[in-house]
Structures are given as C-alpha cells and as structure tokens.
Design a protein around this motif. Structure first.
Motif, PDB file in Angstrom:
ATOM      1  N   THR A   1      -9.528   9.296   3.358  1.00  0.00           N
ATOM      2  CA  THR A   1     -10.791   9.906   4.293  1.00  0.00           C
ATOM      3  C   THR A   1     -10.536  11.166   3.720  1.00  0.00           C
ATOM      4  O   THR A   1     -11.574  12.178   4.000  1.00  0.00           O
ATOM      5  CB  THR A   1     -10.147  10.437   5.430  1.00  0.00           C
ATOM      6  OG1 THR A   1      -8.453  10.617   4.995  1.00  0.00           O
ATOM      7  CG2 THR A   1      -9.309   9.054   6.618  1.00  0.00           C
TER       8      THR A   1
ATOM      9  N   THR B   1      -3.589  -0.674  11.355  1.00  0.00           N
ATOM     10  CA  THR B   1      -5.224  -1.196  11.272  1.00  0.00           C
ATOM     11  C   THR B   1      -5.887  -0.032  11.607  1.00  0.00           C
ATOM     12  O   THR B   1      -5.951   0.991  10.537  1.00  0.00           O
ATOM     13  CB  THR B   1      -5.473  -1.864  12.988  1.00  0.00           C
ATOM     14  OG1 THR B   1      -4.531  -1.112  14.261  1.00  0.00           O
ATOM     15  CG2 THR B   1      -4.513  -3.261  13.218  1.00  0.00           C
ATOM     16  N   SER B   2      -6.400   0.467  12.897  1.00  0.00           N
ATOM     17  CA  SER B   2      -7.302   1.493  12.640  1.00  0.00           C
ATOM     18  C   SER B   2      -8.135   1.555  14.248  1.00  0.00           C
ATOM     19  O   SER B   2      -7.789   1.053  14.884  1.00  0.00           O
ATOM     20  CB  SER B   2      -8.515   1.298  11.866  1.00  0.00           C
ATOM     21  OG  SER B   2      -9.594   2.499  11.864  1.00  0.00           O
TER      22      SER B   2
ATOM     23  N   THR C   1      -3.464  -9.325  -2.985  1.00  0.00           N
ATOM     24  CA  THR C   1      -5.370  -9.998  -2.892  1.00  0.00           C
ATOM     25  C   THR C   1      -4.140 -11.553  -4.350  1.00  0.00           C
ATOM     26  O   THR C   1      -5.275 -12.578  -3.797  1.00  0.00           O
ATOM     27  CB  THR C   1      -6.776  -9.434  -3.485  1.00  0.00           C
ATOM     28  OG1 THR C   1      -6.250  -9.420  -4.611  1.00  0.00           O
ATOM     29  CG2 THR C   1      -6.279  -8.447  -1.910  1.00  0.00           C
TER      30      THR C   1
ATOM     31  N   TYR D   1     -15.385  -3.517   7.140  1.00  0.00           N
ATOM     32  CA  TYR D   1     -13.692  -2.508   7.536  1.00  0.00           C
ATOM     33  C   TYR D   1     -13.815  -2.229   8.891  1.00  0.00           C
ATOM     34  O   TYR D   1     -12.367  -3.140   9.406  1.00  0.00           O
ATOM     35  CB  TYR D   1     -13.910  -1.009   7.470  1.00  0.00           C
ATOM     36  CG  TYR D   1     -13.111   0.130   7.770  1.00  0.00           C
ATOM     37  CD1 TYR D   1     -11.894  -0.250   6.608  1.00  0.00           C
ATOM     38  CD2 TYR D   1     -12.428   0.349   8.801  1.00  0.00           C
ATOM     39  CE1 TYR D   1     -10.506   0.249   6.182  1.00  0.00           C
ATOM     40  CE2 TYR D   1     -11.140   1.113   8.435  1.00  0.00           C
ATOM     41  CZ  TYR D   1     -10.140   1.316   7.652  1.00  0.00           C
ATOM     42  OH  TYR D   1      -9.019   1.392   7.917  1.00  0.00           O
TER      43      TYR D   1
ATOM     44  N   CYS E   1       1.991  -4.450  -7.297  1.00  0.00           N
ATOM     45  CA  CYS E   1       1.368  -6.036  -7.109  1.00  0.00           C
ATOM     46  C   CYS E   1       0.507  -5.451  -5.579  1.00  0.00           C
ATOM     47  O   CYS E   1       0.169  -4.834  -5.389  1.00  0.00           O
ATOM     48  CB  CYS E   1       2.787  -6.320  -6.203  1.00  0.00           C
ATOM     49  SG  CYS E   1       2.131  -7.578  -5.264  1.00  0.00           S
TER      50      CYS E   1
ATOM     51  N   GLY F   1       0.985  -1.449  -0.372  1.00  0.00           N
ATOM     52  CA  GLY F   1      -0.281   0.573   0.078  1.00  0.00           C
ATOM     53  C   GLY F   1       1.262   1.461  -0.261  1.00  0.00           C
ATOM     54  O   GLY F   1       0.686   2.337   0.616  1.00  0.00           O
TER      55      GLY F   1
HETATM   56  N1  LIG Z   1      -6.779   7.403   6.272  1.00  0.00           N
HETATM   57  C1  LIG Z   1      -6.870   7.084   7.473  1.00  0.00           C
HETATM   58  O1  LIG Z   1      -7.697   8.245   8.382  1.00  0.00           O
HETATM   59  C2  LIG Z   1      -6.603   5.257   8.463  1.00  0.00           C
HETATM   60  C3  LIG Z   1      -7.070   5.537   9.439  1.00  0.00           C
HETATM   61  C4  LIG Z   1      -7.006   4.219   9.904  1.00  0.00           C
HETATM   62  C5  LIG Z   1      -6.066   3.355   9.156  1.00  0.00           C
HETATM   63  N2  LIG Z   1      -5.914   3.560   8.039  1.00  0.00           N
HETATM   64  C6  LIG Z   1      -5.445   2.334   7.904  1.00  0.00           C
HETATM   65  O2  LIG Z   1      -4.063   2.944   6.447  1.00  0.00           O
HETATM   66  C7  LIG Z   1      -3.665   2.342   5.344  1.00  0.00           C
HETATM   67  C8  LIG Z   1      -3.769   3.112   4.325  1.00  0.00           C
HETATM   68  O3  LIG Z   1      -4.903   3.428   3.975  1.00  0.00           O
HETATM   69  P1  LIG Z   1      -4.380   5.923   3.806  1.00  0.00           P
HETATM   70  O4  LIG Z   1      -4.867   6.101   4.418  1.00  0.00           O
HETATM   71  O5  LIG Z   1      -2.992   5.905   3.037  1.00  0.00           O
HETATM   72  O6  LIG Z   1      -5.502   5.029   2.495  1.00  0.00           O
HETATM   73  P2  LIG Z   1      -5.556   4.881   1.004  1.00  0.00           P
HETATM   74  O7  LIG Z   1      -4.767   6.420   0.855  1.00  0.00           O
HETATM   75  O8  LIG Z   1      -6.453   4.965   0.255  1.00  0.00           O
HETATM   76  O9  LIG Z   1      -4.410   4.302   0.669  1.00  0.00           O
HETATM   77  C9  LIG Z   1      -4.378   2.948   0.508  1.00  0.00           C
HETATM   78  C10 LIG Z   1      -2.939   2.132  -0.175  1.00  0.00           C
HETATM   79  O10 LIG Z   1      -3.231   0.429  -0.491  1.00  0.00           O
HETATM   80  C11 LIG Z   1      -2.802   0.478  -1.749  1.00  0.00           C
HETATM   81  N3  LIG Z   1      -3.932  -0.803  -1.898  1.00  0.00           N
HETATM   82  C12 LIG Z   1      -5.590  -0.752  -1.725  1.00  0.00           C
HETATM   83  N4  LIG Z   1      -5.858  -2.258  -2.136  1.00  0.00           N
HETATM   84  C13 LIG Z   1      -4.596  -2.984  -2.794  1.00  0.00           C
HETATM   85  C14 LIG Z   1      -4.078  -4.066  -3.025  1.00  0.00           C
HETATM   86  N5  LIG Z   1      -5.078  -4.899  -3.627  1.00  0.00           N
HETATM   87  N6  LIG Z   1      -2.546  -4.265  -3.686  1.00  0.00           N
HETATM   88  C15 LIG Z   1      -2.043  -3.634  -3.332  1.00  0.00           C
HETATM   89  N7  LIG Z   1      -2.214  -2.327  -2.214  1.00  0.00           N
HETATM   90  C16 LIG Z   1      -3.510  -2.282  -2.146  1.00  0.00           C
HETATM   91  C17 LIG Z   1      -3.437   1.819  -2.160  1.00  0.00           C
HETATM   92  O11 LIG Z   1      -2.832   1.202  -3.269  1.00  0.00           O
HETATM   93  P3  LIG Z   1      -3.647   1.096  -4.979  1.00  0.00           P
HETATM   94  O12 LIG Z   1      -4.792   1.726  -4.954  1.00  0.00           O
HETATM   95  O13 LIG Z   1      -2.410   1.694  -6.111  1.00  0.00           O
HETATM   96  O14 LIG Z   1      -3.231  -0.576  -4.696  1.00  0.00           O
HETATM   97  C18 LIG Z   1      -2.454   2.726  -1.782  1.00  0.00           C
HETATM   98  O15 LIG Z   1      -1.624   2.780  -2.021  1.00  0.00           O
HETATM   99  C19 LIG Z   1      -5.262   1.466   4.750  1.00  0.00           C
HETATM  100  O16 LIG Z   1      -4.460   0.141   5.584  1.00  0.00           O
HETATM  101  C20 LIG Z   1      -6.141   1.591   5.894  1.00  0.00           C
HETATM  102  O17 LIG Z   1      -7.276   1.192   6.532  1.00  0.00           O
HETATM  103  C21 LIG Z   1      -5.938   4.998   7.896  1.00  0.00           C
END
Ligand SMILES: NC(=O)c1ccc[n+]([C@@H]2O[C@H](COP(=O)([O-])OP(=O)(O)OC[C@H]3O[C@@H](n4cnc5c(N)ncnc54)[C@H](OP(=O)(O)O)[C@@H]3O)[C@@H](O)[C@H]2O)c1
Length: 250
Positions: free
Chosen positions: A191, A139-140, A63, A153, A60, A19
């Motif tokens: 978000t 996690t979260s 899943t 989620y 990559c 990610g």
């Molecule tokens: N932002 C928040 O407030 C928050 C709070 C709590 C937890 N989190 C957690 O933090 C993590 C990162 O989230 P973020 O906020 O940075 O969200 P984001 O900007 O949407 O980034 C999500 C990342 O996950 C990748 N991804 C999603 N599905 C994938 C797959 N099947 N294979 C490989 N990569 C995949 C996306 O890349 P591609 O789309 O290029 O695949 C992207 O790099 C997540 O696990 C999220 O649940 C976020």
C-alpha cells in the motif's frame, strides 16, 4: 479448557506463515513466535529484516506446489507436527491497460486463491495427524466491499473468504478450524503508493472509525487469538482488523 493465562499461549505448537518476508506475514510470524510457537516463515525473496526476526525463514514460492510440499515435509520431519498455517502471501496487480486485464486476473488468482487452496490441502493431513489445526487466511475488506480498478484482487479475496467457510465445514469435525483475518488499509509495501500520496492517505484514514491506517503489528494479536485455544469455538468466521472501516456508515 486451558487456564485463562494459557489460552493465548502457543508453546509446543508448530506454525508455517506464507508471505513472511515483510509486511503483515512478517509481523504475524513474529507474533506467533512471541506467543511460544515454533514458526517457519516463507517468501520468494530474502527476509527484509532478518536481524529482528524470531522465526525460521525459507525461500519458497506458494504457486510452486512441489516447493511448498517439500517445505511442509521438512518442517514436519524437524518438529514432528504442524498445527498452524497462516496464508498471508498475496499480490496486487492493478491492470494498466485493457489488454492486461486477463493476464493480471489469472496471475492474481493463482497466488491469492489457487495457491492458498493447495497450501491448505498440503498442510491439512499433517494437522489431522497431530489432532490440532488452525488455518488463518488473510483476505481483505475487498472480499465483501467493492473497490475500483483491480477486479482480480477483489475476486481473489472474495473467493478466499468463501474458501475459508468451505474448508471450515469440511474439516471442522477433524479438529481443524479455518478462519479469515480481514485487514483494512495497513501500511506495507503493498500500500506504499497510496500511503505516499497525501490525498489518498487521508481519504483512506477518513473511511475508518479510528481515523488512521493500521500497522502490520496490529494483525498479530488477532492471529494469536485465531491460532490458539482462546478461539477453540471459532471457525468459518471473518475477523475484521480494519479500524472500523467495514462497519462505518457516515
Ligand atoms: N496492506 C494492506 O493494506 C492489506 C489489506 C488487505 C489485505 N492485505 C493482504 O495481506 C497479505 C500481506 O500483504 P502485505 O500488505 O503485507 O503486502 P507485502 O508487504 O507486499 O507482502 C506480501 C508478502 O507476500 C509474499 N508473496 C507474494 N507472492 C508470493 C508467492 N508467490 N510465494 C510466496 N510468497 C509470496 C511476499 O514475499 P516475496 O515478495 O518475498 O515473495 C511478501 O512477504 C496479502 O495477502 C494482502 O493481500 C493487505
């Protein structure tokens, strides 16, 4: 034990960050690289800010177990070890209708929980060979608190917190530590909608002790801590990076 100046260094360590195409994973990948690690990030799409990245990047989908295994074997054959795995890849799919509920649940669990277990199982044998392992699962606060309208989620992150503890116990005596990084509300693509809405943006800021949202870069220091010898006696734990959200009463 290292000298205190070296405690947070990751020189000669090899890391994989899932990610990492944007958001939290991207910031963590850059942070680990700045601390000296050789980092390979991955995601399904091209890197959003390739000019500002200090890590290698591969397409990559986590899943796809075969695709992740190929990547791990490639990193190992190139750098001779794998020390750190950060599982930051995640999706959120709030179901829009009653009919959507099960499909959204399955899809979310497949990425946020099942794929993480598979990535851990793939990386652990390589960590064992090198005698050093740190797995960091993102996690979260939803892993421990109730949030509305997105049961898949919340369940995926609660399951991931439990998986962290289970793997930490199963692999602790092999020198592999497993911890959770627990973000509150961080400003990313995930978000974007609630941040763009003034009412929801303010409501979330008000839930924290710092009265603001977090930035992705504010996860990097904690990731370096958990990846490095600075946390050599820390495993099975949840490290909250949430501006005090989960600890706040009134
Ligand atoms: N932002 C928040 O407030 C928050 C709070 C709590 C937890 N989190 C957690 O933090 C993590 C990162 O989230 P973020 O906020 O940075 O969200 P984001 O900007 O949407 O980034 C999500 C990342 O996950 C990748 N991804 C999603 N599905 C994938 C797959 N099947 N294979 C490989 N990569 C995949 C996306 O890349 P591609 O789309 O290029 O695949 C992207 O790099 C997540 O696990 C999220 O649940 C976020």
């Amino acid at each position: 034990m290292s000298a205190s100046s070296d405690l947070f260094r990751l020189d000669s360590r090899v890391a994989i960050v899932t990610g990492a195409s944007r958001g939290i994973g991207y910031a963590i990948a850059n942070g680990l690289a700045a601390a000296g690690a050789q980092v390979t990030g991955l995601g399904r799409s091209v890197l959003a800010k390739s000019e500002a990245s200090s890590f290698d990047y591969s397409i990559c989908d986590v899943t796809n177990a075969a695709s992740f295994k190929d990547l791990v074997e490639r990193v190992f054959s190139q750098f001779g070890r794998i020390d750190i795995l950060v599982n930051a890849a995640g999706i959120t799919l709030p179901p829009q209708t009653e009919e959507d509920q099960m499909a959204a649940f399955h899809q979310t669990l497949a990425c946020n929980l099942t794929a993480v277990f598979d990535c851990c199982l793939t990386a652990i044998p390589f960590m064992r060979r090198g005698g050093y392992g740190s797995i960091i699962n993102v996690t979260s606060i939803g892993a421990a608190l109730g949030f509305p309208g997105n049961p898949g989620y919340v369940a995926s992150k609660g399951g991931l917190a439990a998986l962290t503890r289970a793997l930490a116990l199963d692999h602790g005596t092999q020198g592999i530590r497993v911890n959770s990084l627990v973000p509150g509300y961080i400003r990313t693509a995930m978000t974007q909608a609630s941040h763009a809405d003034p009412e929801r943006r303010e409501a979330r800021a008000a839930r924290t002790m710092l009265a603001r949202w977090g930035e992705p870069e504010e996860l990097a220091g904690a990731a370096i801590f958990l990846a490095s010898p600075a946390s050599s006696y820390v495993t099975g734990s949840d490290l909250y990076i949430d501006g005090g959200w989960a600890a706040k009463g009134l």
